[in-house]
Enzyme design. Sequence first.
Site, short mmCIF file in Angstrom:
data_model
loop_
_atom_site.label_atom_id
_atom_site.label_comp_id
_atom_site.label_asym_id
_atom_site.label_seq_id
_atom_site.Cartn_x
_atom_site.Cartn_y
_atom_site.Cartn_z
N GLU A 128 0.95 -1.30 -0.52
CA GLU A 128 0.00 0.01 0.26
C GLU A 128 0.81 1.27 -0.04
O GLU A 128 0.33 2.19 0.56
CB GLU A 128 -0.82 -0.17 1.05
CG GLU A 128 -1.70 -1.04 1.61
CD GLU A 128 -3.43 -0.92 2.21
OE1 GLU A 128 -4.21 -1.74 2.12
OE2 GLU A 128 -2.74 -0.04 3.81
N ASP A 187 -8.37 -9.67 4.41
CA ASP A 187 -7.79 -7.80 5.40
C ASP A 187 -9.14 -7.92 5.82
O ASP A 187 -9.96 -6.86 5.47
CB ASP A 187 -7.81 -6.69 3.84
CG ASP A 187 -7.43 -5.11 4.74
OD1 ASP A 187 -6.88 -5.69 5.49
OD2 ASP A 187 -7.66 -4.10 4.06
N GLU A 229 -12.27 -1.90 11.86
CA GLU A 229 -12.78 -1.71 10.94
C GLU A 229 -13.59 -1.98 9.54
O GLU A 229 -14.15 -1.31 8.71
CB GLU A 229 -11.05 -2.23 10.35
CG GLU A 229 -11.43 -1.49 8.62
CD GLU A 229 -9.69 -1.59 8.43
OE1 GLU A 229 -9.48 -1.41 6.87
OE2 GLU A 229 -8.90 -2.10 8.86
#
Length: 734
Positions: free
Chosen positions: A314, A387, A415
């Site tokens: 990322e 993820d 998240e």
Amino acid sequence: MTKQTLSRLLLLWIWLIAAVAPFSQAEDGYDMWLRYVPVTDNTLRKAYQQQLTQIVAEGDSPTMLAVAAELKTGLSGLLGKPINVTRKMSAAPAVVVGTPDNSPLVASLKLTERLAALGGEGYLLEKTRINKRDVIVIAANSDTGVLYGSFHFLRLLQTQQSLHKLSIISAPKLQHRVVNHWDNLNRVIERGYAGLSLWDWGTLPDYKAQRYTDYARINASLGINGTVINNVNADPRVLSDQFLQKIAALADVFRPYGIKLYLSINYNSPRAFGDLDTADPLDPRVAQWWQERTKKVYEYIPDFGGYLVKANSEGQPGPQDYKRNHADGANMLAAALKPYGGVVFWRAFVYSPDIEDRFRGAYDEFKSLDGKFAENVILQVKNGPIDFQPREPYSPLFSAMQKTNMMMEFQVTQEYFGFATHLAYQGTLFEESLKTDTFVKGKGSTIGNILEGKVFPTKHTGMAAVINPGTDRNWTGHPFVQSSWYAFGRMAWDHTISAETAAEEWLRMTFSNNEKFIESTKKIMLVSREAGVNYRSPLGLTHLYSQGDHYGPAPWLSNQERPDWTAVYYHRASKDGIGFDRTHTGSNAIAQYPEMLAKQYGDVKAVPEELMLWFHRVSWDHKMQSDRSLWDELVHKYYEGVEQVRTMQREWEQQRDYVDAERFAQVKALLQIQERDAVIWRDSCILYFQTFSGKPIPAGYEQPKHDLEHYKMIARTRYVPEPWHPASSSRVLK
């Protein structure tokens, strides 16, 4: 009425107010599960009072002083009377704490052989006699082991367990039990939903807030022995003298509680400091830079744990920027840490932007490097291949890397589960993952046993979780996010502990021992994660979120910087069907699993239905185990998720009499928001997928109140409190 009588009544009133005030204060969740309120069972409390009249602590190290303080506070609160600490035992029943080295009383019990099997962190709790006097002994080989045993002992009282014939031994199954913080130096927390970072850099090192000590107590109560205090998208300044002075002050606070401090580092730090024009791990100048900088870190923090590294992921820099591999990068850092006993946690969250199937990314990057990492490198692997999704199959790396130290990375901060707004106990996800059998070495090759080192011979074992607490008074925003932190710690100590056991312990310690409350609220917790799966991404769908915030639904999301940052990349819905073909006719990701599982996952009739769309592209008319078509089953699951939340609401409403007003009202309000959000998720996804299936919502289900365009508009205008995202602003010196 005379003035004298009035005066007496006034004094009596003042006395009553003073007596009641401590008990009428609203609960705010700050104490987490370390609430030491009087035991409500009067008979049991009296029995405790008779058995626990004094604390005998002969050791005087900082850790033993912490043990004595915790037991004094805990027992005094639980027993409703002051319990004092002494170095000499009287004739009264006592709790004796210590090691054979720091306590002659413990040494007199001749426990050396029994303690030897418990290692450096295990402990023994036992009812016995010393000098013909009744005692309960908390003994270990180390002061930290005594600390862990003391918290276990207090947990027994908090959950109202009998001390009759007490005899318990316990030792951790994993070596490194570590919490991760994604805190930035500006105190903004990436994927943090409970306020600012705990670390007030402006007042450190001079002012060490009480909250730092309480943070250490909370973690130590679970046997957590490490903390990474800063974001994996790391700021190079964390290694500067300016910050190391402040970080050393935190390490000083954590040390008595057996917690080592670790730092996330930026791989380009030699360049960021302006000392070199490269960060090539095979350049001797770079190796020398890290050796010197690491030496400086240990000068500030002698028991420093090591580095956590996110590299070539990322946008973060790493060894691949110099045409080197992950082993090259990790081993260079490992060499710098080795003289001091430090370790490298090297994250396997890596996925190339040009890879055909992101699922394959980590395996394809790391499998060829198995056996090439230094012995003090530990590969930190997320539980699934993508993820932290609500449900994922296990990461194939766990069964593939047979010559490499590995540790699990879970996520406590929500998240992908509704931030600090939704109730989503993660203990069931942790248990599901840890008990998954890979069959790589036959039956019993579970993820938990692999992590423990029972399946492959490894030097280091461990488990990590991204927790991200903040300055909110209750640490986690939603009161029930605390339960996931608790479950992680308990399972990191012993991966065989069930989600149900951890949930019940947490409820008893955090709220009440009332059996009606326990049974009802435990049901809420145990269904909450599955509800979150059902109203977001059932049957193996995944990553249907709006990009960036990861809060609301956006199954229509496309045209992003990278295809694998879109939703359509994962679900691949069309008029013919839905799902990602990862069999031999597609990306063949199933080949990354052991043969037995590859065969099961590759067969659409044998794959568990909750994982079906992870591995197969399936027609809308495909017949499911329920005899429904895939379309009807998908609709059913989405509606089931909403109904599960509504059941959670009804169950919580019945708990009013067992919970303090403040926390009851907060959870009630948040469940109302969760129900609203669940409906939005359900309607958004069903209406969107209906544009491909062309099929009606079966009769009997409530119809969406709005059309698809309405929900797309909501997604475009929704305010989500996520202030920062790594895809935009975390890159440093690429």
